[in-house]
Structures are given as C-alpha cells and as structure tokens.
Design an enzyme around this catalytic site. Sequence first.
Site, PDB file in Angstrom:
ATOM      1  N   HIS A 130       0.814  -1.220   0.000  1.00 10.51           N
ATOM      2  CA  HIS A 130       0.000   0.000   0.000  1.00 10.51           C
ATOM      3  C   HIS A 130       0.854   1.279   0.000  1.00 10.51           C
ATOM      4  CE1 HIS A 130      -3.641  -2.233   0.454  1.00 10.51           C
ATOM      5  NE2 HIS A 130      -3.353  -2.683   1.662  1.00 10.51           N
ATOM      6  N   HIS A 169      -6.167  -7.263  -0.371  1.00  9.40           N
ATOM      7  CA  HIS A 169      -6.317  -5.835  -0.692  1.00  9.40           C
ATOM      8  C   HIS A 169      -5.582  -5.492  -1.990  1.00  9.40           C
ATOM      9  CE1 HIS A 169      -6.519  -6.077   3.800  1.00  9.40           C
ATOM     10  NE2 HIS A 169      -7.543  -5.286   3.617  1.00  9.40           N
ATOM     11  N   ASP A 248      -4.217 -12.665   3.692  1.00  6.16           N
ATOM     12  CA  ASP A 248      -5.448 -12.211   4.342  1.00  6.16           C
ATOM     13  C   ASP A 248      -6.704 -12.500   3.532  1.00  6.16           C
ATOM     14  OD1 ASP A 248      -4.458 -10.379   2.547  1.00  6.16           O
ATOM     15  OD2 ASP A 248      -4.489  -8.668   3.915  1.00  6.16           O
TER      16      ASP A 248
HETATM   17 ZN   LIG Z   1      -3.939  -7.067   2.857  1.00 10.01          ZN
END
Ligand SMILES: [Zn+2]
Length: 312
Positions: A130, A169, A248
């Site tokens: 990120h 993500h 995740d």
């Molecule tokens: Zn993640």
Amino acid sequence: MTTAVYTHPDCSLHEMGSWHPESPERLQAIEDQLIASRIDVFLQRRQAPAAALADIQRVHTNTAIGLVRDNLPQSGGESAYYPLDGDTSLNAHSWQAALHAAGAAIAATDAVLAGEIRNAFCAIRPPGHHARPSMPMGFCLLNNVAIAARHALEVHGLERVAIVDFDVHHGNGTDEAFAAEPRVLMVSFFQHPFYPYSGSSEHRANAVNVPVPAYSDGDTVRTLVTEKWLPALHAQRPQMIFISAGFDAHREDEMGQMGLVEADYAWITEQVMAVADKYAQGRIVSCLEGGYNLSALGRSVVAHLKVLAQLD
Ligand SMILES: [Zn+2]
C-alpha cells in the site's frame, strides 16, 4: 538449488499498539509453523541487511521517506507512537524495521540473480504494497516489492519483471509505482469494494488487477488466475517474478471476507513457479504482505514455502 528465508530481528521491533493486527506476533507465528511443519531444516536462513537510501529513492519521494525517518518517537517516551494515518503509525524502531524489510527484498533479489539460491521468501514487516511513492499508508511504510523490482531493473538491467499480488487488498502503492513502467507487469486479484477502494476502474496495458466480490472462494480465484493472470504472464515472458504474498484472503482471516485455504495458496504458487521456470530460470522473490489470523498465516506460509522449495 535452495530456497532462502530472509528476515531480521528489527522487523519484530516495529509495532503500532497492542491492539493492532499488524503485529510482531505475525512473524513469530510463521517461525513456529516453519518449525512445527519440519520444513525449516530444508530452508537456508539469511539475515536481511538494511536497504540503502538510494535503493528506496528509486521508488519513494524524499517527502515520503522523511515522513517515516524523521518522525520517529522516542523509545519509552511520553507518546510511543507517531500516527501517519488512522491505522498506520511509527514507533522508535519503525525506520530500522522498514530498512531491513526493504533490504531483505533487495538482498534476496541479488542472491537469486547471482544464482546462489533458486528463490526466496522474505518474512518481513512492515508490509509494503500500500505504500505509495509519495506517502506511506495502510500498515505499509516502504514498498518492499516495488523497491526490489526497481533494483532488478535499474541495477541488474532486467528488461521484463512481473509482480504477482495475492493479498486480499489491492496493491495500490505498487500499481502506482509502475503505472508508467512498461517493463513491469502487475497481476493481482483483490476483494472489491474494499480498502483501499482503488484498482477496479484503472485499466492499463501492463496490469491485470482483477476485482472479486466478498465471499469469493478458491475456485473463483483459480479460474481468474488461469483465464486472466497466466495469459498475461506468458505474453510478457518475465525474467524474474516478485510476489506480494499476503495471506489475508484466507477463509479464517477476518480482515477480509474471502474464502481461500492453504491448498489455494499452494496452487497459485505452483502456477507462478511454472511461469518462472519457463522464462525466468525459476527466479522468484516473495515478500510477506498481509495475513492477520496467526494460525492461518503460519500454515499458509508453510504451504507457499513447500511449493517454492519443492518439498512436496
Ligand atoms: Zn492485505
């Protein structure tokens, strides 16, 4: 040819509060499972050096670097944490942890390209995908995979590098870092709509980022890997592959709402290895990203490493 595991003790000193899911216990959970699974003896252990400033500057602006390096709170001081955003903060050790996390990815890249090892897994934190070129965010301080991929391009002169991201993500920082870089192909899937709410609408030539709805399971992911990732990877013929290995999307991980299990991570790893074997002399550097259910994380890393080290 061996598989190496890179880590550094400083990666366990960075922490963002006892409540925070991105915790030092994650690395301990991986260690415990490597020993419990008895694969530890087949892996070569290597200590990660610190990245040099010049390595980081290939991806990050001096402003982004300064936000991390120059805001460290005093150890044991009145305020132990310096907040960068709502869920990302610094403690006294965060800069050193980030340097060694990025340094692991760089050293692994050097060792794989030198032919010392076949591939490597970097058991590192803070995670990286990120982290934007201009700003840390989302538990991430420096973009470890992006820094290593830039190192492969600029220092080793590779012409085609692929980044595979299977974290739940979207790897927005990585995507942004290579948005205008035709030498890098990014392939990913990610739960959508979901943090960081990017990646689903930007279509460009050198990325195959596939949004999937919550509650998607391994069959959905295997289909998209087969139909979308693999054709793009075969078309690019990467000389080296980096993996943003977040776990995740596991069924037991409550950070996301997807349904992968260890066998899915093993299968994805097999697919990536087949591409690496065909075009890249097997060269893979995999870096830990997310994964917050400690048991599922440890077991999934074992499944990933068993394939990387060809132990099954
Ligand atoms: Zn993640």
